[in-house]
Design a protein around this motif. Structure first.
Motif, PDB file in Angstrom:
ATOM      1  N   GLU A   1     -17.048   3.708  10.088  1.00 26.89           N
ATOM      2  CA  GLU A   1     -18.042   3.766   8.845  1.00 26.89           C
ATOM      3  C   GLU A   1     -19.269   4.939   9.008  1.00 26.89           C
ATOM      4  OE1 GLU A   1     -19.545  -0.120   8.710  1.00 26.89           O
ATOM      5  OE2 GLU A   1     -17.650  -1.121   7.924  1.00 26.89           O
TER       6      GLU A   1
ATOM      7  N   ASP B   1      -0.501   4.088   0.611  1.00 29.40           N
ATOM      8  CA  ASP B   1      -1.293   5.290   1.520  1.00 29.40           C
ATOM      9  C   ASP B   1      -1.562   4.564   2.663  1.00 29.40           C
ATOM     10  OD1 ASP B   1      -1.677   7.986  -0.134  1.00 29.40           O
ATOM     11  OD2 ASP B   1      -1.947   6.223  -1.569  1.00 29.40           O
TER      12      ASP B   1
ATOM     13  N   ASN C   1      -7.333   9.519   2.807  1.00 21.96           N
ATOM     14  CA  ASN C   1      -7.819   8.371   2.203  1.00 21.96           C
ATOM     15  C   ASN C   1      -7.003   7.359   1.931  1.00 21.96           C
ATOM     16  OD1 ASN C   1      -9.280   7.764  -1.246  1.00 21.96           O
ATOM     17  ND2 ASN C   1      -9.721   6.827   0.515  1.00 21.96           N
TER      18      ASN C   1
ATOM     19  N   SER D   1       1.047  -1.123  -0.068  1.00 22.86           N
ATOM     20  CA  SER D   1       0.060  -0.061  -0.022  1.00 22.86           C
ATOM     21  C   SER D   1       1.010   1.130  -0.007  1.00 22.86           C
ATOM     22  CB  SER D   1      -1.025  -0.051   1.254  1.00 22.86           C
ATOM     23  OG  SER D   1      -1.794  -1.113   1.445  1.00 22.86           O
TER      24      SER D   1
ATOM     25  N   THR E   1     -16.841   7.398   0.126  1.00 24.83           N
ATOM     26  CA  THR E   1     -15.714   6.890  -0.627  1.00 24.83           C
ATOM     27  C   THR E   1     -14.761   6.111   0.345  1.00 24.83           C
ATOM     28  OG1 THR E   1     -16.216   8.344  -2.461  1.00 24.83           O
ATOM     29  CG2 THR E   1     -14.053   7.354  -2.592  1.00 24.83           C
ATOM     30  N   VAL E   2     -14.256   7.106   1.169  1.00 25.32           N
ATOM     31  CA  VAL E   2     -13.325   6.510   2.367  1.00 25.32           C
ATOM     32  C   VAL E   2     -13.783   5.375   2.935  1.00 25.32           C
ATOM     33  CG1 VAL E   2     -12.096   7.129   4.417  1.00 25.32           C
ATOM     34  CG2 VAL E   2     -12.517   8.942   2.601  1.00 25.32           C
ATOM     35  N   ARG E   3     -14.847   5.340   3.383  1.00 23.26           N
ATOM     36  CA  ARG E   3     -15.586   4.102   4.232  1.00 23.26           C
ATOM     37  C   ARG E   3     -15.402   3.079   3.359  1.00 23.26           C
ATOM     38  NH1 ARG E   3     -21.248   5.293   4.286  1.00 23.26           N
ATOM     39  NH2 ARG E   3     -21.003   4.374   2.111  1.00 23.26           N
ATOM     40  N   ASP E   4     -15.627   2.912   1.944  1.00 28.59           N
ATOM     41  CA  ASP E   4     -15.688   1.858   1.144  1.00 28.59           C
ATOM     42  C   ASP E   4     -14.362   1.397   0.480  1.00 28.59           C
ATOM     43  OD1 ASP E   4     -18.454   2.197   1.363  1.00 28.59           O
ATOM     44  OD2 ASP E   4     -18.989   3.206  -0.551  1.00 28.59           O
ATOM     45  N   SER E   5     -13.283   2.187   0.669  1.00 24.56           N
ATOM     46  CA  SER E   5     -11.868   2.041   0.417  1.00 24.56           C
ATOM     47  C   SER E   5     -10.933   1.971   1.278  1.00 24.56           C
ATOM     48  CB  SER E   5     -11.615   3.080  -0.877  1.00 24.56           C
ATOM     49  OG  SER E   5     -11.399   4.205  -0.107  1.00 24.56           O
ATOM     50  N   THR E   6     -11.292   1.943   2.638  1.00 24.70           N
ATOM     51  CA  THR E   6     -10.075   1.830   3.514  1.00 24.70           C
ATOM     52  C   THR E   6     -10.511   0.558   4.500  1.00 24.70           C
ATOM     53  OG1 THR E   6      -9.978   3.993   3.673  1.00 24.70           O
ATOM     54  CG2 THR E   6      -9.064   2.908   5.528  1.00 24.70           C
TER      55      THR E   6
ATOM     56  N   GLU F   1      -5.411   3.310   2.111  1.00 23.31           N
ATOM     57  CA  GLU F   1      -5.873   1.932   1.444  1.00 23.31           C
ATOM     58  C   GLU F   1      -6.099   1.011   3.027  1.00 23.31           C
ATOM     59  OE1 GLU F   1      -4.367  -1.595  -1.269  1.00 23.31           O
ATOM     60  OE2 GLU F   1      -3.638   0.377  -1.177  1.00 23.31           O
TER      61      GLU F   1
END
Length: 326
Positions: free
Chosen positions: A285, A137, A259, A135, A291-296, A261
């Motif tokens: 969450e 990030d 944001n 990762s 977008t952050v919630r779904d990608s982290t 990973e």
């Protein structure tokens, strides 16, 4: 062993209670690790001498000449001036402000030294050899006696102008009527999400509640609190929920900025394992940008207590490569 045929570096994770040390070869293979107590008597004047003595002792036990060592990397508790190796403020060690850590250790060991904030080192360790190595990030949070943080954005540590970037533990989460932090501020995350914070909250709840609790004894550890919460003890459950709320809220806010990973949880409190992650996740969450919630992903450290020394190793190897001394 092939590691004994190569040059080594020393990696040090300097803590307020314990100092962890390790020898690594230049390929990043750990040769030997050990730990010593951090002697903070008399304003910490024995700390560096004890480290030097311990390194010499380990070399003697391994029957290896000191000439095998090419450099030292160290993670230290506090903001650090990277080039000069000044530790701006080490409250937990008793050292004076702007302590010339790099210069003093170089003089004692006659080796190049690289110094970085301890949480930044842990983040670098996970980025290099741990769960975050794929990762670019990531955010690393250490949950122990205090709360530390390290942020890697696009493959680089976020340090800030004075090395104070990533001080997650000192984000204000209780702006009014909060507890005073060691840093001098009021209401820092560290006051409610550290081991000391958890114990303080637990004691206050025990004193105010009449129902029985598994934690009614005068002495209990953070591990005891989490174990009681796993068994649905009402007081312990309330403590863990309070802790999880503040941590989840903070991680969401940081996540909204960077944001990442992956967010990695380490330190002694992280030994609560998946139970901890499951408690923090809903709050993250709830407050994270979609977008952050779904990608982290929130995960536990892969390297455990070794993250700091792996990062310190990478730190000195990076410095040596830049100076073309490897």
């Amino acid at each position: 062993m092939d590691g004994f045929k190569r040059k080594w570096v020393v990696a040090i994770d300097l803590g307020g209670t314990t100092t962890k040390l390790a020898f690594f070869n230049h390929s990043g293979k750990m040769i030997k690790k050990w730990k010593i107590s951090t002697d903070k008597r008399n304003a910490g004047q024995y700390i560096l001498d004890n480290i030097v003595t311990s390194i010499d002792k380990q070399l003697q036990q391994l029957k290896v000449d000191k000439e095998i060592l090419t450099g030292i990397g160290m993670g230290a508790p506090g903001p650090v001036h990277l080039e000069q190796g000044l530790l701006y403020n080490a409250i937990n060690l008793g050292w004076e402000k702007n302590y010339p850590l790099k210069k003093l250790l170089e003089k004692k060991m006659n080796l190049p030294v690289a110094v970085e904030n301890d949480a930044n080192c842990a983040a670098l360790g996970e980025f290099w050899k741990g769960i975050g190595q794929h990762s670019k990030d990531l955010i690393f949070v250490t949950l122990g006696t205090g709360v530390g943080g390290g942020i890697i954005s696009n493959g680089k540590l976020v340090r800030g102008v004075h090395g104070a970037g990533g001080e997650i533990g000192h984000i204000t989460v209780i702006p009014k009527n909060g507890y005073r932090c060691n840093c001098g501020k009021i209401g820092c995350l560290e006051t409610v999400a550290s081991a000391k914070g958890i114990q303080r909250i637990t004691k206050q709840l025990l004193a105010s509640k009449k129902e029985k609790s598994m934690l009614s004894d005068k002495y209990f550890t953070v591990k005891d609190v989490f174990n009681a919460a796993k068994q649905c003890d009402p007081t312990a459950s309330e403590v863990v929920d309070t802790f999880s709320f503040y941590l989840g809220l903070t991680l969401a806010n940081i996540g909204n900025i960077f944001n990442p990973e992956i967010i990695i949880l380490g330190g002694g409190i992280a030994k609560a394992g998946d139970f901890l992650v499951k408690k923090v996740q809903p709050y993250f969450e709830n407050y994270a940008f979609p977008t952050v919630r779904d990608s982290t992903v929130i995960s536990l450290t892969d390297l455990g207590n070794d993250a700091g020394v792996f990062g310190a190793c990478r730190l000195i190897l990076n410095q040596m490569m830049k100076s073309k001394k490897m």
